[in-house]
Design a protein around this motif. Structure first.
Motif, PDB file in Angstrom:
ATOM      1  N   SER A  17      21.828  82.103  99.655  1.00 44.67           N
ATOM      2  CA  SER A  17      22.242  80.789 100.131  1.00 44.67           C
ATOM      3  C   SER A  17      23.304  80.223  99.211  1.00 44.67           C
ATOM      4  O   SER A  17      23.410  80.586  98.039  1.00 44.67           O
ATOM      5  CB  SER A  17      21.042  79.835 100.190  1.00 44.67           C
ATOM      6  N   PHE A  18      24.101  79.308  99.758  1.00 43.88           N
ATOM      7  CA  PHE A  18      25.175  78.685  99.001  1.00 43.88           C
ATOM      8  C   PHE A  18      25.316  77.259  99.519  1.00 43.88           C
ATOM      9  O   PHE A  18      25.546  77.029 100.704  1.00 43.88           O
ATOM     10  CB  PHE A  18      26.475  79.468  99.189  1.00 43.88           C
ATOM     11  N   ASP A  19      25.154  76.282  98.625  1.00 49.34           N
ATOM     12  CA  ASP A  19      25.125  74.885  99.044  1.00 49.34           C
ATOM     13  C   ASP A  19      26.504  74.295  99.288  1.00 49.34           C
ATOM     14  O   ASP A  19      26.640  73.296  99.982  1.00 49.34           O
ATOM     15  CB  ASP A  19      24.390  74.040  97.996  1.00 49.34           C
ATOM     16  N   GLY A  20      27.537  74.906  98.718  1.00 48.01           N
ATOM     17  CA  GLY A  20      28.874  74.367  98.871  1.00 48.01           C
ATOM     18  C   GLY A  20      29.159  73.254  97.879  1.00 48.01           C
ATOM     19  O   GLY A  20      28.248  72.713  97.229  1.00 48.01           O
ATOM     20  N   TRP A  21      30.426  72.896  97.736  1.00 57.22           N
ATOM     21  CA  TRP A  21      30.811  71.830  96.814  1.00 57.22           C
ATOM     22  C   TRP A  21      32.175  71.271  97.194  1.00 57.22           C
ATOM     23  O   TRP A  21      32.899  71.842  98.007  1.00 57.22           O
ATOM     24  CB  TRP A  21      30.803  72.307  95.359  1.00 57.22           C
ATOM     25  N   LEU A  55      38.312  77.281  88.168  1.00 56.70           N
ATOM     26  CA  LEU A  55      37.091  76.669  88.662  1.00 56.70           C
ATOM     27  C   LEU A  55      36.007  77.728  88.829  1.00 56.70           C
ATOM     28  O   LEU A  55      36.302  78.892  89.146  1.00 56.70           O
ATOM     29  CB  LEU A  55      37.313  75.969  90.006  1.00 56.70           C
ATOM     30  N   ASP A  56      34.770  77.318  88.634  1.00 59.64           N
ATOM     31  CA  ASP A  56      33.626  78.186  88.918  1.00 59.64           C
ATOM     32  C   ASP A  56      33.430  78.221  90.435  1.00 59.64           C
ATOM     33  O   ASP A  56      33.184  77.177  91.046  1.00 59.64           O
ATOM     34  CB  ASP A  56      32.379  77.637  88.237  1.00 59.64           C
ATOM     35  N   PRO A  57      33.550  79.400  91.079  1.00 60.52           N
ATOM     36  CA  PRO A  57      33.435  79.447  92.542  1.00 60.52           C
ATOM     37  C   PRO A  57      32.080  79.011  93.071  1.00 60.52           C
ATOM     38  O   PRO A  57      31.967  78.594  94.226  1.00 60.52           O
ATOM     39  CB  PRO A  57      33.694  80.927  92.872  1.00 60.52           C
ATOM     40  N   MET A  58      31.025  79.084  92.248  1.00 57.93           N
ATOM     41  CA  MET A  58      29.697  78.715  92.716  1.00 57.93           C
ATOM     42  C   MET A  58      29.446  77.209  92.673  1.00 57.93           C
ATOM     43  O   MET A  58      28.747  76.669  93.520  1.00 57.93           O
ATOM     44  CB  MET A  58      28.622  79.423  91.874  1.00 57.93           C
ATOM     45  N   THR A  59      30.032  76.528  91.686  1.00 60.76           N
ATOM     46  CA  THR A  59      29.711  75.123  91.480  1.00 60.76           C
ATOM     47  C   THR A  59      30.917  74.185  91.598  1.00 60.76           C
ATOM     48  O   THR A  59      30.743  72.976  91.751  1.00 60.76           O
ATOM     49  CB  THR A  59      29.102  74.920  90.085  1.00 60.76           C
ATOM     50  N   GLY A  60      32.140  74.725  91.494  1.00 60.55           N
ATOM     51  CA  GLY A  60      33.331  73.895  91.481  1.00 60.55           C
ATOM     52  C   GLY A  60      33.642  73.311  90.111  1.00 60.55           C
ATOM     53  O   GLY A  60      34.615  72.566  89.952  1.00 60.55           O
ATOM     54  N   GLU A  61      32.841  73.630  89.101  1.00 60.43           N
ATOM     55  CA  GLU A  61      33.092  73.114  87.755  1.00 60.43           C
ATOM     56  C   GLU A  61      34.453  73.593  87.259  1.00 60.43           C
ATOM     57  O   GLU A  61      34.788  74.776  87.368  1.00 60.43           O
ATOM     58  CB  GLU A  61      32.006  73.586  86.788  1.00 60.43           C
ATOM     59  N   VAL A  62      35.241  72.659  86.717  1.00 58.47           N
ATOM     60  CA  VAL A  62      36.548  73.015  86.148  1.00 58.47           C
ATOM     61  C   VAL A  62      36.316  73.562  84.746  1.00 58.47           C
ATOM     62  O   VAL A  62      35.907  72.836  83.831  1.00 58.47           O
ATOM     63  CB  VAL A  62      37.483  71.792  86.116  1.00 58.47           C
ATOM     64  N   LEU A  63      36.577  74.862  84.552  1.00 58.01           N
ATOM     65  CA  LEU A  63      36.328  75.518  83.272  1.00 58.01           C
ATOM     66  C   LEU A  63      37.448  75.244  82.282  1.00 58.01           C
ATOM     67  O   LEU A  63      37.206  75.126  81.080  1.00 58.01           O
ATOM     68  CB  LEU A  63      36.150  77.021  83.485  1.00 58.01           C
ATOM     69  N   TRP A  64      38.682  75.197  82.763  1.00 54.15           N
ATOM     70  CA  TRP A  64      39.814  74.757  81.949  1.00 54.15           C
ATOM     71  C   TRP A  64      40.951  74.311  82.859  1.00 54.15           C
ATOM     72  O   TRP A  64      40.992  74.682  84.030  1.00 54.15           O
ATOM     73  CB  TRP A  64      40.276  75.817  80.948  1.00 54.15           C
ATOM     74  N   LYS A  65      41.844  73.492  82.304  1.00 51.55           N
ATOM     75  CA  LYS A  65      42.942  72.957  83.104  1.00 51.55           C
ATOM     76  C   LYS A  65      44.168  72.792  82.226  1.00 51.55           C
ATOM     77  O   LYS A  65      44.070  72.277  81.115  1.00 51.55           O
ATOM     78  CB  LYS A  65      42.534  71.626  83.736  1.00 51.55           C
ATOM     79  N   ASP A 367      43.672  64.968  99.887  1.00 47.45           N
ATOM     80  CA  ASP A 367      43.219  63.957  98.923  1.00 47.45           C
ATOM     81  C   ASP A 367      43.210  64.529  97.499  1.00 47.45           C
ATOM     82  O   ASP A 367      42.720  63.898  96.573  1.00 47.45           O
ATOM     83  CB  ASP A 367      41.836  63.419  99.291  1.00 47.45           C
ATOM     84  N   GLY A 368      43.771  65.757  97.341  1.00 47.74           N
ATOM     85  CA  GLY A 368      43.850  66.382  96.033  1.00 47.74           C
ATOM     86  C   GLY A 368      42.614  67.141  95.640  1.00 47.74           C
ATOM     87  O   GLY A 368      42.412  67.454  94.461  1.00 47.74           O
ATOM     88  N   SER A 369      41.771  67.490  96.615  1.00 52.23           N
ATOM     89  CA  SER A 369      40.493  68.130  96.311  1.00 52.23           C
ATOM     90  C   SER A 369      40.455  69.590  96.754  1.00 52.23           C
ATOM     91  O   SER A 369      41.251  70.045  97.566  1.00 52.23           O
ATOM     92  CB  SER A 369      39.347  67.367  96.976  1.00 52.23           C
ATOM     93  N   VAL A 370      39.481  70.303  96.198  1.00 49.34           N
ATOM     94  CA  VAL A 370      39.164  71.688  96.547  1.00 49.34           C
ATOM     95  C   VAL A 370      37.723  71.699  97.039  1.00 49.34           C
ATOM     96  O   VAL A 370      36.868  70.990  96.497  1.00 49.34           O
ATOM     97  CB  VAL A 370      39.320  72.622  95.326  1.00 49.34           C
ATOM     98  N   LEU A 371      37.437  72.489  98.084  1.00 48.56           N
ATOM     99  CA  LEU A 371      36.085  72.542  98.617  1.00 48.56           C
ATOM    100  C   LEU A 371      35.669  73.978  98.897  1.00 48.56           C
ATOM    101  O   LEU A 371      36.519  74.863  99.057  1.00 48.56           O
ATOM    102  CB  LEU A 371      35.965  71.729  99.901  1.00 48.56           C
ATOM    103  N   ALA A 372      34.384  74.210  98.931  1.00 48.88           N
ATOM    104  CA  ALA A 372      33.828  75.520  99.241  1.00 48.88           C
ATOM    105  C   ALA A 372      32.664  75.344 100.198  1.00 48.88           C
ATOM    106  O   ALA A 372      31.863  74.417 100.049  1.00 48.88           O
ATOM    107  CB  ALA A 372      33.356  76.221  97.967  1.00 48.88           C
ATOM    108  N   VAL A 373      32.588  76.224 101.196  1.00 46.32           N
ATOM    109  CA  VAL A 373      31.504  76.190 102.178  1.00 46.32           C
ATOM    110  C   VAL A 373      30.984  77.603 102.398  1.00 46.32           C
ATOM    111  O   VAL A 373      31.656  78.586 102.077  1.00 46.32           O
ATOM    112  CB  VAL A 373      31.974  75.581 103.526  1.00 46.32           C
ATOM    113  N   ASP A 374      29.788  77.703 102.957  1.00 53.12           N
ATOM    114  CA  ASP A 374      29.163  78.983 103.243  1.00 53.12           C
ATOM    115  C   ASP A 374      29.709  79.528 104.553  1.00 53.12           C
ATOM    116  O   ASP A 374      29.562  78.904 105.611  1.00 53.12           O
ATOM    117  CB  ASP A 374      27.645  78.810 103.326  1.00 53.12           C
ATOM    118  N   ALA A 375      30.342  80.697 104.517  1.00 54.31           N
ATOM    119  CA  ALA A 375      30.950  81.278 105.703  1.00 54.31           C
ATOM    120  C   ALA A 375      29.906  81.652 106.757  1.00 54.31           C
ATOM    121  O   ALA A 375      30.223  81.726 107.939  1.00 54.31           O
ATOM    122  CB  ALA A 375      31.766  82.516 105.325  1.00 54.31           C
TER     123      ALA A 375
END
Length: 381
Positions: A17-21, A55-65, A367-375
């Protein structure tokens, strides 16, 4: 701690499962959709004011920028430059030259020379550049050192097409001034040598390859209006003197002219997506080209189409919606909600295409965002 440069996929990447972010990447300036790359289990994105972020693909956490001056145009999508023990990712804020970054921690590396506005195409161990006036050059993808510079034989001002990993070649094309013919060819990235070229009737450019290696061209009538697909079949592999420049040519007429913004090819089927969200599936293997289905997605000002597993195709819209299409039935099976800056719809000059990896779809919004969803659960987006 410094992130691993190229670690094996995290066990969670194959979880059931993947909750998305949803993460806002851009912080300052007029918002625009970021552009992203999924590579080796990591997600890399660029945005206005952000040269590159991991970004972490699982959580969307920005690891570095790594920040950049806020430019006038949305950035190009990051590109893979080099793999191995020290992988590199390239990013090009607009305006600005292509620059290499260490994939693990974002340490800046080489910067490409940028004397004039150039287009570029990563091609294996080389990055190819075109100045739009006939000069091509290739630089080493790991070091940034120039390997070669030349004007390709038979072309005056070639346009760089896609890099084809199976053949190791980069497609090039050029249309005559009167629009009555086009020269199509392929260049060897290591040397800039033209491996083959041939002339076809009309204004045409490469858009993909079928499963048997046939090169598919879109034949343009006026501007982005496409009236046919041209199939350049490879020559006889058992004949040493035969190649793409001596193979067969077949024209598949469309029933009506279509303003095409992007094309995707899987097997013998070409999916043509118009800028206003119309999606047409054509079987190029049929004698006259069979229209399989014709779908109005309900989107407008869309990205290029992207094919995924399980007969799925994905596209993004200018209002931030991400669409999933079932290519077996020709039906929209899922879409996310709009994501607009301050709830207002403006005109997006470019809409970045989504990415598909490990049962996930990654998209971006104005809006300047990145999102991830479960295919796998597009119906519930």
């Amino acid at each position: 701690a410094r992130p691993a440069a190229e670690a094996p996929a995290h066990p969670a990447e194959v979880a059931t499962s993947f909750d998305g972010w949803h993460v806002r990447l851009q912080e300052d300036g007029d918002p625009a959709a970021p552009a992203c790359l999924h590579e080796a289990g990591a997600l890399y994105c660029s945005a206005r004011g952000v040269a590159l972020a991991r970004l972490d693909p699982m959580t969307g956490e920005v690891l570095w920028k790594r920040t950049a001056p806020v430019g006038q145009e949305p950035p190009d999508a990051p590109v893979r430059l080099a793999g191995g023990a020290e992988p590199l990712v390239g990013a090009a804020p607009r305006p600005g030259p292509l620059r290499a970054y260490a994939a693990g921690d974002g340490t800046p590396g080489w910067t490409a020379r940028a004397d004039v506005p150039e287009t570029y195409r990563p091609a294996g161990a080389v990055v190819m550049f075109s100045d739009g006036r006939g000069a091509l050059r290739g630089i080493d993808a790991r070091t940034g050192a120039e390997r070669w510079a030349r004007r390709p034989a038979g072309f005056d001002a070639p346009v760089l097409g896609a890099y084809d990993a199976p053949t190791g070649l980069v497609a090039v094309s050029e249309t005559a001034a009167d629009g009555r013919s086009s020269r199509i060819g392929a260049v060897l990235p290591a040397t800039g040598e033209v491996v083959w070229s041939r002339v076809v009737t009309g204004d045409a450019a490469p858009v993909g390859r079928t499963g048997d290696g046939t090169l598919v061209l879109a034949s343009r009538y006026q501007g982005d209006l496409v009236d046919a697909l041209v199939l350049l079949a490879p020559g006889d592999p058992d004949d040493p003197g035969s190649g793409p420049d001596t193979g067969s040519e077949r024209r598949v007429e469309l029933q009506e002219r279509m303003q095409v913004g992007g094309v995707a090819v899987r097997g013998s089927v070409a999916y043509l997506l118009s800028l206003d969200g119309r999606l047409l599936a054509v079987d190029t293997a049929a004698e006259k080209g069979a229209r399989l289905w014709d779908l109005q997605t309900g989107a407008s000002n869309v990205s290029a189409p992207v094919l995924g597993p399980d007969d799925r195709l994905y596209l993004s819209a200018a209002d931030g919606r991400l669409f999933a299409v079932d290519t077996a039935r020709g039906a929209v099976v899922g879409q996310t909600r709009p994501r607009l800056p301050d709830g207002r719809l403006g005109y997006a000059t470019r809409v970045p295409a989504p990415m598909v990896a490990a049962n996930r779809v990654f998209g971006t919004a104005p809006d300047g965002s990145v999102l991830a969803v479960d295919a796998r659960v597009a119906e519930s987006w």
